[in-house]
Design an enzyme around this catalytic site. Structure first.
Site, PDB file in Angstrom:
ATOM      1  CG  ASP A 211     -20.210 -55.222  34.141  1.00  0.00           C
ATOM      2  OD1 ASP A 211     -19.274 -55.702  34.342  1.00  0.00           O
ATOM      3  OD2 ASP A 211     -20.850 -54.657  34.658  1.00  0.00           O
ATOM      4  CD  GLU A 260     -29.534 -55.517  11.993  1.00  0.00           C
ATOM      5  OE1 GLU A 260     -29.023 -54.395  11.814  1.00  0.00           O
ATOM      6  OE2 GLU A 260     -30.390 -55.335  12.621  1.00  0.00           O
TER       7      GLU A 260
END
Ligand code: GLC
Length: 546
Positions: A211, A260
């Site tokens: 956002d 990751e």
């Protein structure tokens, strides 16, 4: 992305999937949790309601769902004012409901993207409460933007962007006064959000819609007795609160975190910046994966403008190796059938009130369908907003006392705001709340004549907007349009958006004169009927083999 649905998510999420890059051509369906489906009957949609209706997205042919915020919040901005980033608001359920929703989505082959709101917290967040208690100059205040004097910045919702607290200091809020901006120069803020990312990644989310991604870092003018720093090598955006160079370091660090995790988890920027080349800087290879293409959303229903924005979007994204995205509606703008429903070209964006000129519903729906069929043929990623597959218009006659968007109050009732695009979805014709919930309650009133948009009256009905969307997604997938490339159709006149994407010729007519198709063209999909001569009439888009 055809494989996703066929072989199922679980198999996809192991090693072979790493090369699929599902996010380059996906269709992503936005769920606005308050208004999608209400399982407990309190009039506000919830996570169990979403879980029960996820099969609708799979049947439609979407690849992923993006959910607007469901976190604990005083709901001053419909959940974009978060008071706890690691939980679910009791309005929407509990964390276990979230887990069940993710499990069901994955079972259906749908990926799940959640909203992350890093620019501001709620004023009821523990950090802000601690900042108020601790007083001026404290480390607690340094997590936010407190000053002894306000500057002239305005709130996006109207009025000043500063509010004063009891001890006389002022705090910054680029949105509502209940949404204090965080200070992203503070390492604690950075560490906190890295941890929030991991919290949801560990719970299995496939990505984040970020956002106000262009707002986190602000440029502060040096006090007049200090020498200004030399200008940066890459200039910041012109406005000191938006699009500052410093935001990109944040997204680089977040990219490392999502990378990751297995399974191509993604970051999507909500960045209202222009020109489009600035937007493309958010999706450089080591930053986010996608950014919303608001330039496309803002374009009028006019071939010249649409061609221009398609061309510049593809070029800007290609430059950085990112997929182009396309979007026509979301929870912040007037729904596109209503936006395009003005014959005189009026293009309202921030709400329509009962006293405003009203859109022509039939014209709007016709153009809305044509616009969608055009969008879904473009290479890249398409975003759909709940209810658009039903052809839902904006609610343009909401009673003023029902309005909840802070824009309405903060603009002194000058701007109607975004409630009209957030009205709960009609699932069944007739019945209380059109099947949104078990009873009559609906947090915003639904218009009296929405029976005709209900899903159950459209399913299986040839020519319905729902079946048009479904067929469009099926053909898009079958012809690999999302992963294709665009070549302009040379025969297109000035009022036509015409292009080839692989084997498919796409012709969208935004003008008044019918358009002749190549001899022998075989129609794959049409947003409306062709004329008796087989030509494409006004406000109609077709996909043909030719
Ligand atoms: C984004 C959201 C919008 C919200 C604002 C403040 O623009 O999409 O709904 O009001 O940010 O968080």
């Amino acid at each position: 992305m055809a494989v996703g649905r066929l072989v199922g998510y679980r198999r996809l999420s192991v090693s072979t999937e790493l090369s699929t890059q599902w996010w380059r051509d996906a269709v992503i369906y936005q769920v606005y949790p308050r208004s999608f489906a209400d399982a407990d009957g309190d009039g506000i949609g919830d996570l169990p309601g979403i879980t029960a209706r996820l099969s609708h997205l799979a049947e439609l042919g979407a690849d992923a769902v993006w959910l607007s915020p469901f976190y604990p919040s005083p709901q001053a901005d419909a959940g974009y004012d978060v008071s706890d980033y690691r939980d679910v608001d009791p309005l929407f359920g509990r964390l276990s409901d979230f887990d069940a929703m993710v499990a069901r989505a994955h079972e259906l082959g749908l990926r799940v993207i959640v909203d992350l709101v890093p620019n501001h917290t709620s004023d009821e967040h523990l950090w802000f409460q601690a900042a108020l208690a601790a007083g001026p100059g404290s480390p607690e205040r340094d997590r936010y933007v407190f000053r002894d004097e306000p500057n002239d910045w305005g709130s996006m919702f109207g009025g000043s962007a500063w509010s004063q607290v009891e001890d006389g200091q002022w705090y910054l809020h680029l949105f509502d006064a209940k949404q204090p901006d965080l200070n992203w120069d503070n390492p604690e803020v950075r560490a906190e959000f890295a941890d929030v990312l991991r919290f949801w990644l560990d719970r299995g989310v496939d990505g984040f819609r970020v956002d106000v991604a262009h707002g986190l870092v602000k440029r502060w003018e040096p006090p007049s007795d200090e020498v200004a720093a030399p200008p940066p090598a890459v200039p910041d955006g012109p406005e000191p609160m938006w699009d500052q160079e410093g935001v990109h370091d944040i997204y680089r660090s977040w990219r490392e975190i999502v990378d990751e995790y297995p399974g191509e988890r993604i970051l999507v920027a909500e960045a209202w910046v222009d020109p489009i080349e600035r937007m493309a800087r958010y999706v450089r290879p080591d930053e986010m994966h996608q950014a919303f293409n608001f330039a496309y959303l803002l374009a009028p229903w006019s071939a010249g403008d649409i061609r221009e924005v398609i061309g510049s979007s593809i070029a800007a994204c290609r430059e950085v190796g990112a997929p182009t995205t396309w979007v026509l509606s979301n929870h912040d703008v007037v729904r596109h059938p209503s936006r395009f429903g003005y014959a005189d070209g009026t293009l309202p964006r921030n709400g329509i009130a009962a006293g405003d000129p009203q859109p022509d519903e039939a014209l709007g729906l016709r153009r809305g369908r044509a616009a969608t069929v055009l969008m879904l043929a473009l290479p890249g990623v398409a975003y759909l907003y709940q209810g658009e597959e039903l052809g839902l218009p904006e609610h343009t006659t909401l009673p003023d006392d029902a309005r909840q968007d802070p824009t309405w109050a903060r603009s002194g009732h000058a701007v109607a705001g975004r409630d009209g695009c957030r009205v709960p979805v009609p699932w069944t014709a007739g019945g209380p709340s059109y099947g949104f919930g078990p009873g009559e309650r609906s947090w915003l009133p639904q218009p009296p004549a929405w029976d005709r948009y209900a899903l159950d009256g459209q399913r299986g009905v040839t020519g319905s907007t729902y079946e048009l969307y479904r067929e469009a997604l099926r053909v898009r997938r079958a012809y690999g349009l999302g992963a294709g490339t665009l070549a302009w159709w040379e025969e297109a006149g000035p009022d036509v958006v015409g292009f080839r994407n692989g084997d498919v010729l796409v012709v969208a007519n935004t003008g008044a004169e019918p358009v002749q198709l190549p001899v022998g063209a075989r129609v794959l999909l049409a947003s409306g009927e062709l004329d008796p001569q087989g030509r494409v009439p006004a406000d109609t888009t077709v996909w043909v083999l030719a």
